[in-house]
Design a protein around this motif. Structure first.
Motif, PDB file in Angstrom:
ATOM      1  N   LYS A   1      95.612  52.954  71.387  1.00 61.66           N
ATOM      2  CA  LYS A   1      96.646  52.720  72.394  1.00 61.66           C
ATOM      3  C   LYS A   1      96.294  53.522  73.649  1.00 61.66           C
ATOM      4  CE  LYS A   1     100.429  52.247  69.071  1.00 61.66           C
ATOM      5  NZ  LYS A   1     101.663  52.874  68.583  1.00 61.66           N
ATOM      6  N   PRO A   2      96.514  53.044  74.829  1.00 69.97           N
ATOM      7  CA  PRO A   2      96.993  51.697  75.123  1.00 69.97           C
ATOM      8  C   PRO A   2      95.842  50.697  75.063  1.00 69.97           C
ATOM      9  CG  PRO A   2      96.763  52.971  77.147  1.00 69.97           C
ATOM     10  CD  PRO A   2      96.356  53.871  76.037  1.00 69.97           C
ATOM     11  N   PHE A   3      96.112  49.518  74.527  1.00 71.88           N
ATOM     12  CA  PHE A   3      95.034  48.541  74.363  1.00 71.88           C
ATOM     13  C   PHE A   3      95.362  47.289  75.179  1.00 71.88           C
ATOM     14  CE2 PHE A   3      98.091  48.473  70.917  1.00 71.88           C
ATOM     15  CZ  PHE A   3      98.596  47.190  70.988  1.00 71.88           C
ATOM     16  N   SER A   4      94.330  46.491  75.396  1.00 71.10           N
ATOM     17  CA  SER A   4      94.596  45.245  76.111  1.00 71.10           C
ATOM     18  C   SER A   4      94.877  44.178  75.062  1.00 71.10           C
ATOM     19  CB  SER A   4      93.399  44.881  76.989  1.00 71.10           C
ATOM     20  OG  SER A   4      92.698  43.809  76.437  1.00 71.10           O
ATOM     21  N   MET A   5      95.782  43.276  75.385  1.00 71.75           N
ATOM     22  CA  MET A   5      96.167  42.251  74.430  1.00 71.75           C
ATOM     23  C   MET A   5      94.994  41.333  74.119  1.00 71.75           C
ATOM     24  SD  MET A   5      98.976  43.229  73.561  1.00 71.75           S
ATOM     25  CE  MET A   5      98.962  42.053  72.252  1.00 71.75           C
ATOM     26  N   ARG A   6      94.189  41.061  75.167  1.00 74.24           N
ATOM     27  CA  ARG A   6      93.023  40.202  74.980  1.00 74.24           C
ATOM     28  C   ARG A   6      92.096  40.806  73.925  1.00 74.24           C
ATOM     29  NH1 ARG A   6      88.119  40.093  76.881  1.00 74.24           N
ATOM     30  NH2 ARG A   6      88.496  42.026  78.021  1.00 74.24           N
TER      31      ARG A   6
ATOM     32  N   ASP B   1     106.285  51.777  64.427  1.00 71.58           N
ATOM     33  CA  ASP B   1     107.676  52.242  64.487  1.00 71.58           C
ATOM     34  C   ASP B   1     108.282  52.026  65.873  1.00 71.58           C
ATOM     35  OD1 ASP B   1     106.012  54.171  65.559  1.00 71.58           O
ATOM     36  OD2 ASP B   1     107.388  55.802  65.067  1.00 71.58           O
ATOM     37  N   GLU B   2     107.475  51.522  66.810  1.00 71.38           N
ATOM     38  CA  GLU B   2     108.000  51.245  68.147  1.00 71.38           C
ATOM     39  C   GLU B   2     108.368  49.772  68.224  1.00 71.38           C
ATOM     40  OE1 GLU B   2     108.057  52.723  71.459  1.00 71.38           O
ATOM     41  OE2 GLU B   2     108.138  54.673  70.476  1.00 71.38           O
ATOM     42  N   GLN B   3     109.655  49.542  68.361  1.00 74.32           N
ATOM     43  CA  GLN B   3     110.129  48.172  68.399  1.00 74.32           C
ATOM     44  C   GLN B   3     109.447  47.345  69.490  1.00 74.32           C
ATOM     45  OE1 GLN B   3     114.240  48.857  67.967  1.00 74.32           O
ATOM     46  NE2 GLN B   3     114.666  46.736  67.370  1.00 74.32           N
ATOM     47  N   ASP B   4     109.315  47.967  70.668  1.00 71.37           N
ATOM     48  CA  ASP B   4     108.776  47.227  71.808  1.00 71.37           C
ATOM     49  C   ASP B   4     107.324  46.825  71.576  1.00 71.37           C
ATOM     50  OD1 ASP B   4     111.199  47.497  73.026  1.00 71.37           O
ATOM     51  OD2 ASP B   4     110.653  49.345  74.064  1.00 71.37           O
ATOM     52  N   ILE B   5     106.587  47.681  70.909  1.00 75.19           N
ATOM     53  CA  ILE B   5     105.180  47.362  70.666  1.00 75.19           C
ATOM     54  C   ILE B   5     105.072  46.212  69.666  1.00 75.19           C
ATOM     55  CG2 ILE B   5     103.041  48.260  69.641  1.00 75.19           C
ATOM     56  CD1 ILE B   5     103.610  50.843  71.197  1.00 75.19           C
TER      57      ILE B   5
ATOM     58  N   TYR C   1     104.685  38.624  70.175  1.00 73.68           N
ATOM     59  CA  TYR C   1     104.722  37.566  71.189  1.00 73.68           C
ATOM     60  C   TYR C   1     103.312  37.027  71.438  1.00 73.68           C
ATOM     61  CZ  TYR C   1     105.358  35.187  75.655  1.00 73.68           C
ATOM     62  OH  TYR C   1     105.366  34.258  76.660  1.00 73.68           O
ATOM     63  N   ASN C   2     102.367  37.961  71.627  1.00 73.84           N
ATOM     64  CA  ASN C   2     101.009  37.548  71.963  1.00 73.84           C
ATOM     65  C   ASN C   2     100.313  36.818  70.821  1.00 73.84           C
ATOM     66  OD1 ASN C   2      99.958  38.470  74.766  1.00 73.84           O
ATOM     67  ND2 ASN C   2     101.333  40.095  74.041  1.00 73.84           N
TER      68      ASN C   2
ATOM     69  N   GLU D   1     107.263  43.871  69.368  1.00 70.61           N
ATOM     70  CA  GLU D   1     107.631  42.675  70.128  1.00 70.61           C
ATOM     71  C   GLU D   1     106.439  42.174  70.949  1.00 70.61           C
ATOM     72  OE1 GLU D   1     111.296  43.014  72.299  1.00 70.61           O
ATOM     73  OE2 GLU D   1     110.897  41.191  73.437  1.00 70.61           O
ATOM     74  N   LEU D   2     105.752  43.133  71.536  1.00 73.96           N
ATOM     75  CA  LEU D   2     104.587  42.807  72.368  1.00 73.96           C
ATOM     76  C   LEU D   2     103.501  42.100  71.568  1.00 73.96           C
ATOM     77  CD1 LEU D   2     102.928  43.330  75.049  1.00 73.96           C
ATOM     78  CD2 LEU D   2     102.198  45.463  73.983  1.00 73.96           C
TER      79      LEU D   2
END
Lengths: 234, 464
Positions: free
Chosen positions: A106-111, A11-15, A21-22, A17-18
Motif C-alpha cells: 500500500k498504496p498500490f495502483s488498481m491497474r 479491516d479498512e472498509q473503504d479499501i 469495485y475494481n 470497497e475500492l
C-alpha cells in the motif's frame, strides 16, 4: 468474461470497497471479510479462486490466516496475494515462505492489483499439472530436452541455469524468495548464500537476452516469472 | 665468630715458622744455646705481641663488619616483607662500607620502582573497576585472569570466585565460550552481540582481542562487554514508531490513490458512485491532515521545554473556554457538560496554548466515546502542592487490559471505531507528553459500560 471468485480481506472498509469495485468491473465475483476469523470461515465455505489478504488484521492476523489455509488440504491450493502497508518487512518473506503467491504494498495502483490477480489466476490452480513444453509468445521452455528457445533459436543455458529458469517458469505468477530458490534449485551446493541467487539470476538474464524481462525482481524479497506484464516493477 | 679462628691459625703457623727458621739460622751461625734461647724468646714475644695487637685490631674490624652485615641481613629480610624503611648506618670507607652504601641506594631505588609500579597497577585497577564496560581476560589455558567489577554485575559472579577458574565454569554461554576459544586459537579479534539472560534479558556487544607474545602466538584474550540493551530498545521503539507512522500514512493514501485512479478509469461517469468515492477521498484527506498535525505537535513537544511559552496560567479560564467550545457538539448529542470548578484556583506555570490542547483532547475523547444523552463532568481543585483536573464521562469505558496502554502512541482500543470517529491514535499520548513536560502527572480510571475518568495534576506556579 472471467467469473472467478475472489475473497478480499482487509479491516479498512473503504479499501475493501475500492478493491471490490475494481475487481467487479473486471468481471470477478467478490466477497469480503474484515477480520481473520471471518476470512477463514468464508474461505472454507466458499472456496474462492483467489484470496487478497491484508497482513495487519485485528485479532488473528494475515500471516496466521495464510498459515491455516495453506495447511488444510481443502484450501491449500487457493492462491493468496498479500496486502501490506509495511515495505521490506520480514512479514512478506514469511508469508511467501508460508505459501502465499505474491504481495502488493500500500498504496498500490488498481491497474497493478488487477494485473497481479490475473497473473496469479492464469497460473492454474491444479497442482501436479506439469506440461513438458511451455510456450509464452516467442519463448518456449522444453523441460523434456532441457532446452529454451527464444524467437526460434536455442539459448545456451547450463544445467543449473535451466533448473533455475524452469523452477521460476513452473511457478509463474508466484514470487519466490531467495531462500525458496536456494532450497529448490541450488540446495545441493556446499556454500550458498542469498547473494548466490542474485549472481545466478544475473547470468541467466544475460543469456536470456530479450526474454530476460520475463524474470521480474521483487526488490529485497526475491524473483518471479511473469508471463505478460514482464516490464512491470515495484 | 669464624674470623677469630682464622686469626688463631695464622698466629700458630707464623710462630712455628719463625721458631723453625730461627733454629735453623742459629745452628748455621754457631750460636750457643743460651743465645739461641734469648733470641727465640725475644722473637716469640715480639710475635706474640704483634699477633695480639693484630688480633685486637682484627677483632674490632670483624665486630664492625659483622654488625654491618647483620644490619644488612635484617634490612634485606624487611625488604622481602615490603618494608624499605631501614637504611644501613655506616661511616667506614672500606669495601663493607661501599657495599652498605650500594645496598642503601638499591633499597631506595627498589622502593621507588615498586611505588611507581604499585601506583600504575592501582590506577589500572581503578580504571578497570570504574568502567561501565565489563572486562574479562583469560590466559592461554582459558583460565580467567581478570574480571572487573562491571563484569561482576553483568554475569552475577564475584571476581573472587571467577579468578583462576576456566571461563566456561564461571560463565555458561553458548556463544561466548566458543568465542573465547576461537580468538585464542586464531588470534583474530572478533565482535559479536550476545543476549544474556542473567537478571532480565540484556543485549551485550562483546569485543574480544588476543594479546600476542613477542613470538606472535596469543597468550591471553581480553574481552570487553558493552551493555547495549537500552540503545537497542530505543532503536526498537523508534523503528516501531516509524513503521506505525508509515502504516498510518499509507492507509488513507491507499484509499485516496485507489479511488482517484478508479474515478479516472471510468467511475467518474457514474454520478452516484463518483459522489460516494469523492466523499471517501475527502474523508481520508482529512484523516491524513489530522495525522500530520498531531505528528507535528508530538514532535514539537518532544523537542522539549525550550519551545514552551511558560507563564502563570489560570486553569479556570482555560477549562471554561474549552468547555464552551465543545458545548455545540455535546448539545447535538444531547450530552451535558458539567463544570465543577471553583471561581479561584492557584495559577500553574504552563504554556497556555498547550494546556488548551490537553483539555481539547480530553473533552474530544469524552464527547466521542459517550453515547447520546450522556454526561461529562470537568472538575478542578487545589490538591497537595498543585492543581488537579478531572474529566469524567458516562461513556463506553476502557477495558482493564487496555488501560495501561492507552497513552501509547497509535494504541487504540478499537481501531475501526477510532478511525470511524476520526481519531489518529495520538491524542492521549500528546496529553501525556504535555503534562509530563510541565512536571505533572496524568492517569486514567475506567469501567467498561460505566465511563472513564482522566485525571491530571500540575504543580503550583512558584511565582505566585
Amino acid at each position: 468474461m472471467a467469473k472467478e471468485k475472489i475473497l478480499v480481506v482487509d479491516d479498512e472498509q473503504d479499501i475493501i470497497e475500492l478493491i471490490k469495485y475494481n475487481l467487479e468491473m473486471e468481471g470477478f465475483r467478490v466477497s469480503s471479510a474484515y477480520n481473520g476469523e471471518d476470512a477463514l470461515r468464508l474461505a472454507k465455505r466458499e472456496l474462492p479462486d483467489l484470496l487478497i489478504l491484508d497482513l495487519m488484521l485485528p485479532g488473528m492476523d494475515g500471516l496466521e490466516v495464510c498459515q491455516v489455509l495453506k495447511k488444510e488440504s481443502q484450501t491449500n491450493h487457493i492462491p493468496i496475494i498479500m496486502l501490506t502497508a509495511k515495505t521490506g518487512e520480514p512479514d512478506i518473506v514469511v508469508g511467501l515462505e508460508l505459501g502465499a503467491d505474491d504481495y502488493i504494498t500500500k498504496p498500490f495502483s488498481m491497474r497493478e492489483l488487477v494485473a497481479r490477480v490475473k497473473a496469479v489466476l492464469r497460473r492454474g490452480t491444479k497442482p501436479g499439472d506439469v506440461k513438458e513444453k511451455l510456450v509464452f509468445g516467442n519463448l518456449v521452455v522444453d523441460s523434456a530436452n532441457y532446452r529454451v528457445t527464444w524467437k526460434g533459436s536455442f539459448l545456451d543455458l547450463t544445467p543449473t541455469e535451466f533448473k533455475l529458469f524452469f523452477f521460476l517458469v513452473q511457478r509463474q505468477g508466484r514470487v519466490m524468495t531467495r531462500q525458496q530458490i536456494l532450497d529448490g534449485v541450488l540446495g545441493d551446493d556446499a556454500f550458498v548464500t542469498d547473494r548466490t541467487v542474485d549472481v545466478h539470476i544475473r547470468r541467466l538474464r544475460m543469456k536470456l537476452k530479450g526474454a530476460s524481462s520475463y524474470i521480474v525482481t521483487r526488490r529485497g524479497i526475491g524473483y518471479m516469472f511473469h508471463a505478460d506484464i514482464a516490464k512491470e516493477e515495484t | 665468630m669464624p674470623n677469630l679462628k682464622i686469626v688463631w691459625k695464622l698466629f700458630l703457623t707464623q710462630t712455628s715458622l719463625i721458631i723453625i727458621s730461627l733454629l735453623t739460622i742459629g745452628l748455621y751461625a754457631g750460636l750457643s744455646f743460651k743465645e739461641h734461647y734469648l733470641i727465640a724468646c725475644v722473637v716469640m714475644l715480639a710475635v706474640l705481641l704483634a699477633v695480639l695487637i693484630s688480633l685486637g685490631i682484627g677483632f674490632m674490624a670483624a665486630r664492625r663488619m659483622g654488625k654491618t652485615l647483620t644490619q644488612m641481613t635484617q634490612a634485606a629480610r624487611k625488604m622481602v616483607r615490603g618494608d624499605f624503611s631501614e637504611l644501613i648506618r655506616t661511616d667506614s670507607k672500606d669495601e663493607i662500607g661501599d657495599l652498605a652504601r650500594s645496598f642503601n641506594a638499591m633499597s631506595i631505588e627498589l622502593q621507588n620502582k615498586i611505588e611507581t609500579l604499585t601506583k600504575e597497577i592501582d590506577e589500572k585497577q581503578a580504571i578497570l573497576s570504574g568502567m561501565i564496560e565489563g572486562v574479562i581476560a583469560i590466559d592461554r589455558n582459558q583460565r580467567i585472569i581478570l574480571f572487573n567489577s562491571a563484569s561482576e554485575g553483568m554475569f552475577g559472579v564475584s571476581s573472587y570466585r571467577a579468578l583462576g577458574r576456566f571461563h566456561w565454569e564461571v560463565i555458561r554461554h553458548s556463544r561466548l565460550n566458543p568465542l573465547f576459544q576461537e580468538v585464542l586459537e586464531t588470534g583474530v579479534p572478533k565482535m559479536e552481540e550476545l543476549i544474556l539472560r542473567y537478571g532480565g534479558e540484556r543485549i551485550l556487544r562483546v569485543q574480544a582481542a588476543a594479546i600476542p607474545t613477542k613470538k606472535g602466538n596469543p597468550w591471553a584474550v581480553v574481552a570487553v562487554f558493552h551493555d547495549i540493551t537500552q540503545i537497542r530498545n530505543l532503536e526498537k521503539i523508534r523503528k516501531e514508531f516509524v513503521a506505525n507512522v508509515s502504516h498510518e500514512l499509507r492507509t488513507p493514501l491507499t484509499s485516496i490513490k485507489g479511488f482517484v485512479e478508479t474515478l479516472r478509469n471510468g467511475a467518474v461517469n457514474d454520478p452516484e458512485k463518483s459522489l460516494r468515492f469523492l466523499e471517501i477521498i475527502e474523508k481520508h484527506t482529512e484523516r491524513l491532515n489530522r495525522l500530520i498535525t498531531d505528528l507535528l505537535n508530538l514532535s514539537q513537544i518532544e523537542r522539549g521545554k525550550i519551545e514552551m511559552d511558560l507563564k502563570p496560567v489560570n486553569l479556570v479560564d482555560v477549562t471554561s473556554r474549552v468547555i464552551s467550545n465543545f458545548k455545540e457538539t455535546a448539545d447535538q448529542k444531547g450530552q451535558k457538560i458539567k463544570a465543577n470548578i471553583p471561581p479561584v484556583l492557584p495559577h500553574v506555570l504552563a504554556d497556555e496554548e498547550r494546556m488548551e490542547t490537553v483539555m481539547e483532547n480530553l473533552l474530544d475523547n469524552a464527547v466521542k466515546y459517550t453515547p447520546n444523552n450522556g454526561e461529562i463532568t470537568v472538575s478542578a481543585f487545589e490538591k497537595d502542592d498543585g492543581v488537579q483536573v478531572e474529566v469524567a464521562d458516562t461513556g463506553i469505558g476502557i477495558p482493564t487490559n487496555s488501560l495501561p496502554r492507552i497513552f501509547e502512541r497509535f494504541y487504540r482500543v478499537d481501531k475501526a471505531r477510532s478511525r470511524e470517529l476520526g481519531g489518529t491514535g495520538l491524542g492521549l499520548s500528546i496529553v501525556k507528553h504535555i503534562i509530563e513536560t510541565h512536571g505533572g502527572k496524568v492517569r486514567a480510571e475506567s469501567e467498561v459500560g460505566k465511563g472513564s475518568r482522566f485525571i491530571f495534576n500540575l504543580p503550583k506556579s512558584p511565582l505566585l
